[in-house]
Each structure stands twice: as structure tokens, then as C-alpha cells.
Motif scaffolding. Structure first.
Motif, PDB file in Angstrom:
ATOM      1  N   VAL A  99       0.872  -1.048  -0.041  1.00 30.01           N
ATOM      2  CA  VAL A  99      -0.028   0.161  -0.087  1.00 30.01           C
ATOM      3  C   VAL A  99       0.933   1.162   0.054  1.00 30.01           C
ATOM      4  CG1 VAL A  99      -1.933   1.115   1.206  1.00 30.01           C
ATOM      5  CG2 VAL A  99      -1.792  -1.266   1.182  1.00 30.01           C
ATOM      6  N   LEU A 100       0.636   2.110  -0.951  1.00 31.19           N
ATOM      7  CA  LEU A 100       1.231   3.377  -0.975  1.00 31.19           C
ATOM      8  C   LEU A 100       0.663   4.464  -0.003  1.00 31.19           C
ATOM      9  CD1 LEU A 100       2.127   3.926  -4.674  1.00 31.19           C
ATOM     10  CD2 LEU A 100       3.707   3.180  -2.922  1.00 31.19           C
ATOM     11  N   GLU A 101      -0.764   4.823  -0.181  1.00 27.08           N
ATOM     12  CA  GLU A 101      -1.575   5.450   0.652  1.00 27.08           C
ATOM     13  C   GLU A 101      -3.033   5.015   0.417  1.00 27.08           C
ATOM     14  OE1 GLU A 101      -0.768   9.147  -1.322  1.00 27.08           O
ATOM     15  OE2 GLU A 101      -2.248   8.569  -2.922  1.00 27.08           O
ATOM     16  N   LEU A 102      -3.689   5.793   1.214  1.00 24.65           N
ATOM     17  CA  LEU A 102      -5.244   5.695   1.315  1.00 24.65           C
ATOM     18  C   LEU A 102      -5.855   6.958   0.675  1.00 24.65           C
ATOM     19  CD1 LEU A 102      -6.016   3.767   4.489  1.00 24.65           C
ATOM     20  CD2 LEU A 102      -5.873   2.838   2.290  1.00 24.65           C
ATOM     21  N   ARG A 103      -6.912   6.931  -0.140  1.00 21.79           N
ATOM     22  CA  ARG A 103      -7.458   8.197  -0.350  1.00 21.79           C
ATOM     23  C   ARG A 103      -8.899   8.335   0.059  1.00 21.79           C
ATOM     24  NH1 ARG A 103      -4.987   8.139  -6.337  1.00 21.79           N
ATOM     25  NH2 ARG A 103      -2.951   8.707  -5.786  1.00 21.79           N
ATOM     26  N   TYR A 104      -9.455   9.273   0.739  1.00 25.06           N
ATOM     27  CA  TYR A 104     -10.684   9.527   1.331  1.00 25.06           C
ATOM     28  C   TYR A 104     -11.438  10.490   0.827  1.00 25.06           C
ATOM     29  CZ  TYR A 104      -9.203   6.223   5.225  1.00 25.06           C
ATOM     30  OH  TYR A 104      -8.934   5.219   5.814  1.00 25.06           O
ATOM     31  N   GLU A 105     -12.641  10.222   0.265  1.00 24.80           N
ATOM     32  CA  GLU A 105     -13.678  11.164  -0.025  1.00 24.80           C
ATOM     33  C   GLU A 105     -14.838  11.075   0.704  1.00 24.80           C
ATOM     34  OE1 GLU A 105     -14.588  11.009  -4.356  1.00 24.80           O
ATOM     35  OE2 GLU A 105     -12.379  10.867  -4.756  1.00 24.80           O
ATOM     36  N   ALA A 106     -15.614  12.168   0.780  1.00 23.49           N
ATOM     37  CA  ALA A 106     -16.755  12.359   1.878  1.00 23.49           C
ATOM     38  C   ALA A 106     -17.842  13.154   1.260  1.00 23.49           C
ATOM     39  CB  ALA A 106     -16.406  12.789   3.398  1.00 23.49           C
ATOM     40  N   TYR A 107     -19.131  13.022   1.564  1.00 20.85           N
ATOM     41  CA  TYR A 107     -20.129  13.897   1.331  1.00 20.85           C
ATOM     42  C   TYR A 107     -20.220  14.624   2.610  1.00 20.85           C
ATOM     43  CZ  TYR A 107     -24.657  15.979   0.758  1.00 20.85           C
ATOM     44  OH  TYR A 107     -25.819  16.880   0.650  1.00 20.85           O
ATOM     45  N   VAL A 108     -19.489  15.645   2.940  1.00 18.04           N
ATOM     46  CA  VAL A 108     -19.171  16.298   4.323  1.00 18.04           C
ATOM     47  C   VAL A 108     -20.451  16.734   5.113  1.00 18.04           C
ATOM     48  CG1 VAL A 108     -18.114  18.192   5.583  1.00 18.04           C
ATOM     49  CG2 VAL A 108     -16.776  16.947   3.531  1.00 18.04           C
ATOM     50  N   PRO A 109     -21.412  17.483   4.524  1.00 20.73           N
ATOM     51  CA  PRO A 109     -22.315  17.621   5.443  1.00 20.73           C
ATOM     52  C   PRO A 109     -23.372  16.363   5.981  1.00 20.73           C
ATOM     53  CG  PRO A 109     -22.453  19.022   3.612  1.00 20.73           C
ATOM     54  CD  PRO A 109     -21.399  18.065   3.225  1.00 20.73           C
ATOM     55  N   MET A 110     -23.368  15.574   5.194  1.00 20.65           N
ATOM     56  CA  MET A 110     -24.021  14.212   5.861  1.00 20.65           C
ATOM     57  C   MET A 110     -23.042  13.463   6.745  1.00 20.65           C
ATOM     58  SD  MET A 110     -25.791  11.344   3.672  1.00 20.65           S
ATOM     59  CE  MET A 110     -27.076  12.209   2.948  1.00 20.65           C
ATOM     60  N   ALA A 111     -21.908  13.429   6.284  1.00 21.02           N
ATOM     61  CA  ALA A 111     -20.966  12.658   7.253  1.00 21.02           C
ATOM     62  C   ALA A 111     -21.055  13.432   8.702  1.00 21.02           C
ATOM     63  CB  ALA A 111     -19.443  12.769   6.671  1.00 21.02           C
ATOM     64  N   VAL A 112     -20.948  14.512   8.558  1.00 13.94           N
ATOM     65  CA  VAL A 112     -21.090  15.472  10.157  1.00 13.94           C
ATOM     66  C   VAL A 112     -22.160  14.960  10.921  1.00 13.94           C
ATOM     67  CG1 VAL A 112     -21.178  17.558  11.290  1.00 13.94           C
ATOM     68  CG2 VAL A 112     -19.330  17.307   9.379  1.00 13.94           C
ATOM     69  N   ARG A 113     -23.389  15.256  10.078  1.00 14.01           N
ATOM     70  CA  ARG A 113     -24.673  14.760  10.424  1.00 14.01           C
ATOM     71  C   ARG A 113     -24.901  13.485  10.939  1.00 14.01           C
ATOM     72  NH1 ARG A 113     -27.483  17.000   6.702  1.00 14.01           N
ATOM     73  NH2 ARG A 113     -27.654  15.369   5.356  1.00 14.01           N
ATOM     74  N   CYS A 114     -24.242  12.386  10.474  1.00 19.29           N
ATOM     75  CA  CYS A 114     -24.251  11.411  10.665  1.00 19.29           C
ATOM     76  C   CYS A 114     -23.240  11.059  12.000  1.00 19.29           C
ATOM     77  CB  CYS A 114     -23.800  10.232   9.640  1.00 19.29           C
ATOM     78  SG  CYS A 114     -24.807   9.975   8.221  1.00 19.29           S
ATOM     79  N   ILE A 115     -22.094  11.444  11.956  1.00 18.97           N
ATOM     80  CA  ILE A 115     -21.437  11.262  13.163  1.00 18.97           C
ATOM     81  C   ILE A 115     -21.915  12.095  14.200  1.00 18.97           C
ATOM     82  CG2 ILE A 115     -19.028  11.999  14.330  1.00 18.97           C
ATOM     83  CD1 ILE A 115     -17.867  11.736  11.332  1.00 18.97           C
ATOM     84  N   LYS A 116     -22.620  13.101  14.165  1.00 20.92           N
ATOM     85  CA  LYS A 116     -23.415  13.622  15.575  1.00 20.92           C
ATOM     86  C   LYS A 116     -24.544  12.897  15.810  1.00 20.92           C
ATOM     87  CE  LYS A 116     -23.130  18.631  14.289  1.00 20.92           C
ATOM     88  NZ  LYS A 116     -23.712  19.818  13.832  1.00 20.92           N
TER      89      LYS A 116
END
Length: 177
Positions: free
Chosen positions: A50-67
């Protein structure tokens, strides 16, 4: 709840996670425990380098889900403060991609809640991971997500943070773009 003390951050590309910041956030003189989880990029997966991991997100929904996950944790354990940070973009081998800190009066609550939070983040938050190898790359689904979708007898998938807002089609259904 207004009295919930949570710090949730989705960090943009090239912003490393400062674990001291999150530990300091949850620190409290009335708490005897701070439980943490640090997810790092490892150098191999199933024999591939493995060289690296790359992450993408739908940020507003990710924050809402984590809350929502933090609220669920608070309903099950006696917690003081919660901090959750997740990086986006490339995360090289050895770097931290996700960090969770939980403070509680007693260790059992903090440890159990910390495990619950990381398991739920991996199973239900819209953050996607690509593993980059020396000989190619692949988008990965978290095993926690796949296990959740395969649970027998579950017709109603509202346990995820997005609830009924997301339609999950059965594996036999044809995929549409």
C-alpha cells in the motif's frame, strides 16, 4: 441536546490529525478515563504493498451522521465529551486517517463507547476509501458496512444515520448509474 460536548471535524486534504488537540478537548477533571482510537494507514493489504489511502466524503451528511452516532453513544454510556476527526484526501502509510477520543468518569463507559463509535463510523458514515497500491488502486467497502447490509431479517435499514433517506437495493437488483 444542548449539553452534549462533541467536537466533530472532517479535515480537508493535507491537514494531518493533531491527536493532542482532541485529547485536550475531551479532558476533564471529573473524568477518570479518556479512551482513544487511532486508525492509521498500514503498508500492506492481502500481500499488496500500500502506498496510501485516499478518502472522499459527502461532508455535510458525514458530520450529521457522526453527530447522530455520538448521540446514540451518549444514550448507552455515561460520557462527558466526544471528539471525532477524519481526514480526506491522501493519507500516506503511517499517518492517521481517523481519530476518536471519549472521556468518561469510568473506563468501561469510555472504552465501550469508543469501540461503538468507530464501528458505526465505518458502517454508516458516507466517507469512501480508495487503497492505492504499487500496482494499481481499488475503492474499498468497509467490512462493517457489508456486514450491516447482510444481517438476516433486516428489512428496515434505518439503523444507519441516514435512515430512510437512503434507499439500499438488494444485491439481486440490477445496479443503475
Amino acid at each position: 441536546m444542548a449539553d452534549e460536548r462533541n467536537l466533530i471535524e472532517i479535515l480537508e486534504e493535507n491537514n494531518p490529525i493533531n491527536i493532542i488537540k482532541y485529547i485536550n478537548y475531551v479532558h476533564s477533571p471529573q473524568c477518570g478515563a479518556i479512551a482513544t482510537f487511532s486508525g492509521t494507514t498500514r503498508d500492506t493489504f492481502e500481500g499488496k504493498t500500500v502506498l496510501e489511502l485516499r478518502y472522499e466524503a459527502y461532508v455535510p451528511m458525514a458530520v450529521r451522521c457522526i453527530k447522530s452516532i455520538c448521540s446514540s453513544a451518549r444514550s448507552s454510556w455515561n460520557l462527558n465529551s466526544i471528539a471525532v476527526a477524519h481526514r480526506l484526501g491522501p493519507v500516506p502509510v503511517g499517518d492517521i486517517s481517523v481519530f476518536i477520543a471519549v472521556s468518561s468518569v469510568h473506563r468501561a463507559d469510555g472504552l465501550d463507547a469508543c469501540k461503538f463509535i468507530i464501528d458505526e463510523v465505518k458502517a454508516s458514515v458516507p466517507i469512501w476509501k480508495k487503497e492505492v497500491y504499487t500496482n494499481g488502486e481499488v475503492w474499498k467497502e468497509n467490512s462493517e458496512f457489508l456486514e450491516r447490509m447482510e444481517e438476516p431479517g433486516i428489512q428496515d435499514r434505518t439503523r444507519a444515520c441516514c435512515g430512510r433517506k437512503v434507499k439500499v437495493e438488494d444485491a439481486l437488483d440490477t445496479k443503475r448509474c
